[in-house]
Each structure stands twice: as C-alpha cells, then as structure tokens.
Design a protein around this motif. Structure first.
Motif, mmCIF file in Angstrom:
data_model
loop_
_atom_site.group_PDB
_atom_site.id
_atom_site.type_symbol
_atom_site.label_atom_id
_atom_site.label_comp_id
_atom_site.label_asym_id
_atom_site.label_seq_id
_atom_site.Cartn_x
_atom_site.Cartn_y
_atom_site.Cartn_z
ATOM 1 N N ARG A 35 -12.793 46.800 12.676
ATOM 2 C CA ARG A 35 -11.611 47.420 13.277
ATOM 3 C C ARG A 35 -12.004 48.664 14.072
ATOM 4 N N GLU A 36 -12.913 49.445 13.508
ATOM 5 C CA GLU A 36 -13.346 50.675 14.188
ATOM 6 C C GLU A 36 -14.051 50.364 15.499
ATOM 7 N N ARG A 37 -14.870 49.303 15.509
ATOM 8 C CA ARG A 37 -15.602 48.924 16.719
ATOM 9 C C ARG A 37 -14.754 48.105 17.685
ATOM 10 N N LYS A 38 -13.606 47.602 17.180
ATOM 11 C CA LYS A 38 -12.753 46.695 17.953
ATOM 12 C C LYS A 38 -13.514 45.439 18.379
ATOM 13 N N SER A 39 -14.262 44.907 17.409
ATOM 14 C CA SER A 39 -14.957 43.637 17.651
ATOM 15 C C SER A 39 -15.393 43.062 16.304
ATOM 16 N N GLY A 40 -15.532 41.748 16.274
ATOM 17 C CA GLY A 40 -15.975 41.076 15.060
ATOM 18 C C GLY A 40 -15.455 39.653 15.031
ATOM 19 N N HIS A 41 -15.999 38.881 14.112
ATOM 20 C CA HIS A 41 -15.619 37.474 13.996
ATOM 21 C C HIS A 41 -15.645 37.108 12.514
ATOM 22 N N ILE A 42 -14.532 36.636 11.994
ATOM 23 C CA ILE A 42 -14.428 36.230 10.594
ATOM 24 C C ILE A 42 -14.134 34.741 10.539
ATOM 25 N N ILE A 43 -14.938 34.017 9.773
ATOM 26 C CA ILE A 43 -14.668 32.598 9.530
ATOM 27 C C ILE A 43 -14.535 32.394 8.031
ATOM 28 N N ASN A 44 -13.377 31.921 7.611
ATOM 29 C CA ASN A 44 -13.140 31.597 6.208
ATOM 30 C C ASN A 44 -13.337 30.102 6.007
ATOM 31 N N ILE A 45 -14.101 29.748 4.985
ATOM 32 C CA ILE A 45 -14.307 28.336 4.686
ATOM 33 C C ILE A 45 -13.180 27.874 3.768
ATOM 34 N N GLY A 46 -12.285 27.097 4.355
ATOM 35 C CA GLY A 46 -11.163 26.564 3.608
ATOM 36 C C GLY A 46 -11.489 25.177 3.083
ATOM 37 N N SER A 47 -10.526 24.266 3.202
ATOM 38 C CA SER A 47 -10.705 22.912 2.689
ATOM 39 C C SER A 47 -9.523 22.063 3.146
ATOM 40 N N THR A 48 -9.741 20.753 3.178
ATOM 41 C CA THR A 48 -8.590 19.876 3.379
ATOM 42 C C THR A 48 -7.589 20.057 2.243
ATOM 43 N N ALA A 49 -8.060 20.565 1.094
ATOM 44 C CA ALA A 49 -7.156 20.867 -0.028
ATOM 45 C C ALA A 49 -6.203 22.003 0.299
ATOM 46 N N GLY A 50 -6.481 22.735 1.366
ATOM 47 C CA GLY A 50 -5.574 23.776 1.818
ATOM 48 C C GLY A 50 -4.553 23.262 2.817
ATOM 49 N N LYS A 51 -4.652 21.967 3.129
ATOM 50 C CA LYS A 51 -3.730 21.344 4.075
ATOM 51 C C LYS A 51 -2.784 20.366 3.395
ATOM 52 N N GLU A 52 -3.209 19.807 2.277
ATOM 53 C CA GLU A 52 -2.375 18.870 1.528
ATOM 54 C C GLU A 52 -2.752 18.959 0.053
ATOM 55 N N VAL A 53 -1.790 18.649 -0.791
ATOM 56 C CA VAL A 53 -2.014 18.691 -2.236
ATOM 57 C C VAL A 53 -2.199 17.268 -2.742
ATOM 58 N N TYR A 54 -3.190 17.076 -3.605
ATOM 59 C CA TYR A 54 -3.443 15.746 -4.161
ATOM 60 C C TYR A 54 -3.271 15.794 -5.679
ATOM 61 N N PRO A 55 -3.058 14.644 -6.308
ATOM 62 C CA PRO A 55 -2.835 14.622 -7.760
ATOM 63 C C PRO A 55 -3.975 15.299 -8.517
ATOM 64 N N ASN A 56 -3.614 16.139 -9.452
ATOM 65 C CA ASN A 56 -4.541 16.889 -10.309
ATOM 66 C C ASN A 56 -5.291 17.990 -9.557
ATOM 67 N N GLY A 57 -4.970 18.182 -8.285
ATOM 68 C CA GLY A 57 -5.612 19.258 -7.521
ATOM 69 C C GLY A 57 -4.923 20.590 -7.694
ATOM 70 N N ASN A 58 -3.663 20.556 -8.097
ATOM 71 C CA ASN A 58 -2.764 21.698 -8.307
ATOM 72 C C ASN A 58 -3.306 23.100 -7.977
#
Length: 251
Positions: free
Chosen positions: A127-150
């Motif tokens: 923020r101080e430099r006003k530059s940067g790149h953040i990549i969060n590793i998500g999952s298809t589990a963050g797009k849909e819920v499957y049985p027992n994945g709760n």
C-alpha cells in the motif's frame, strides 16, 4: 528488474512447483513453511538460480508470522512485490453432523485466518509503495459445495470472498489481487485429508489424469507476467476429466 515473491506452503505440492517455476523466471524468493529441513534443502537448490530467503512458521501463529515477515530487512527481501497465499489444507470428509471440531478448527485457522495473518503483514508495504500483486490459491470447493465438503468448502468460499474484498479495498493503491482455483491436483492433499491413509488417498487420483502441481504453477506464472494494466482476477483450472466437484470421467 528482479521482483521478490513470498510463497506460503512452499515445501510441497503447488507451493514447491511455484517456487521452482518462479526461480527459473528470475524471481527472488521468500519461501515459507513449517518444515525447516525441507526449507533449507529448497533454499540450497534454488539459491543457485536466484536470491532465496526462508521463514519457518505456522500460518496459524499470528505473532510469529508478523515477527518473521517484518524481520525481512535486507534487499531484495525487504520489498515483497508478489504474495502467493498457498498454504492450506483439508481435514476429514465427514457429514457435518459427524464432523470433528479439531478438523474444523484446523481448516478455518489455516485456510482463512492464516491467509489473513500473512496478508496483514505484507499489505502495508504494498500500500505504501502503491504497487504489488497478491494471488490467493482457492479451490473449486470455493465455487460449489459438494457432499461432506461442508466446512472445507466453507473455508474456500471464504477465501473467494476475501479475495474479492482485497481487490476492492486495495484498488486505490494499484495492487493487483486475484485467485487461482484448482480442481483435483495430485499432491499430498488427499493423504492429509484422510490422515495418512495412503491407500484411500491414492484412489482419489486413479482412473484419470489429474492436474499436476506444475500445471497450477504455470497458471500462476501466467497471471504474474501479464502487463501492468492486466489483472487475472479469478481463474478456475481443472483437469479435462473433471467437469465439476462431483462429475469426473474415469476410464
């Protein structure tokens, strides 16, 4: 000009493949993990190509996370250009009424709070430099819920929402924020989920060709090497055999 990338969960799976790929592409590296021996081995391997620093911590320990990251005072590690929040896990595959509180805590603490703790330590300098790149590793589990994945799915849905929140809140500072959401990747993920039951874990990847860690690392590199005006905000990648979390074509 060489950029510096900080990677959590860097000693195995997607994190390891990403570290190796970024080293080949001239990124200085801050490699984070819980296994000091593996971190040292990786530093010895990759420091032949680029500058490498290692930090040994558990992302669940907010105080240690902050102390370790703030201890990076020497160039090129004092300026984190890229943050890859990769550390994460799944524990158990039980119906929610039979789930383990210990498993739930581990998933929420690592996948959600750990990501926040690391980001909290890195974002101010971006923020101080006003530059940067953040990549969060998500999952298809963050797009849909499957049985027992709760709860696991809940933790990854949280990552999806937090990524969007980061992108909105950091937009005034020219910080790029995105997520890479893999489907089935052949790592030790299933062995951890099934608590060392290697036979059960191996069956997850039988009968089709799953993604390999290198496939995801290549996607991450693609996102990082776009022109400054381009942000890969949200990318889902699955193997050809996988159509969704519950539809998988096996031979």
């Amino acid at each position: 000009m060489m950029k510096t990338a900080l990677i959590t969960g860097a000693t195995s799976g997607i994190g390891l493949a990403t570290a190796q790929t970024l080293a080949k592409n001239n990124f200085a590296l801050v490699l984070c993990g819980r296994n000091k021996e593996k971190l040292n081995e990786l530093k010895q391997e990759l420091s032949q190509q680029v500058p490498v620093e290692t930090l040994c911590f558990d992302v669940r320990d907010q105080k240690t996370v902050a102390q370790q990251i703030h201890s990076l005072t020497q160039s090129p590690f004092d300026k984190i250009d890229v943050l890859i929040n990769n550390a994460g896990n799944a524990h158990g595959l039980d119906p929610i009424d039979k789930g383990s509180i210990e498993d739930w805590d581990a998933m929420m603490d690592i996948n959600v709070k750990g990501l926040l703790y690391v980001s909290h330590a890195v974002m101010p300098q971006m923020r101080e430099r006003k530059s940067g790149h953040i990549i969060n590793i998500g999952s298809t589990a963050g797009k849909e819920v499957y049985p027992n994945g709760n709860v696991y799915c809940g933790s990854k849905h949280a990552v999806d929402a937090i990524t969007t929140g980061m992108r909105l809140d950091l937009n005034p500072y020219h910080i790029r924020v995105g997520a890479v959401n893999p489907g089935l990747v052949q790592t030790n993920f299933s062995e951890v989920r099934f608590k060392g039951d290697t036979e059960r874990a191996d069956k997850v990847y039988q009968g089709y060709m799953p993604l390999q860690p290198q496939d995801v690392a290549d996607v991450i590199l693609f996102a990082l090497t776009r022109p400054a005006h381009v942000n890969i905000a949200d990318l889902t990648v699955m193997c050809t055999a996988q159509a969704s979390s519950t539809v998988l074509k096996k031979e």
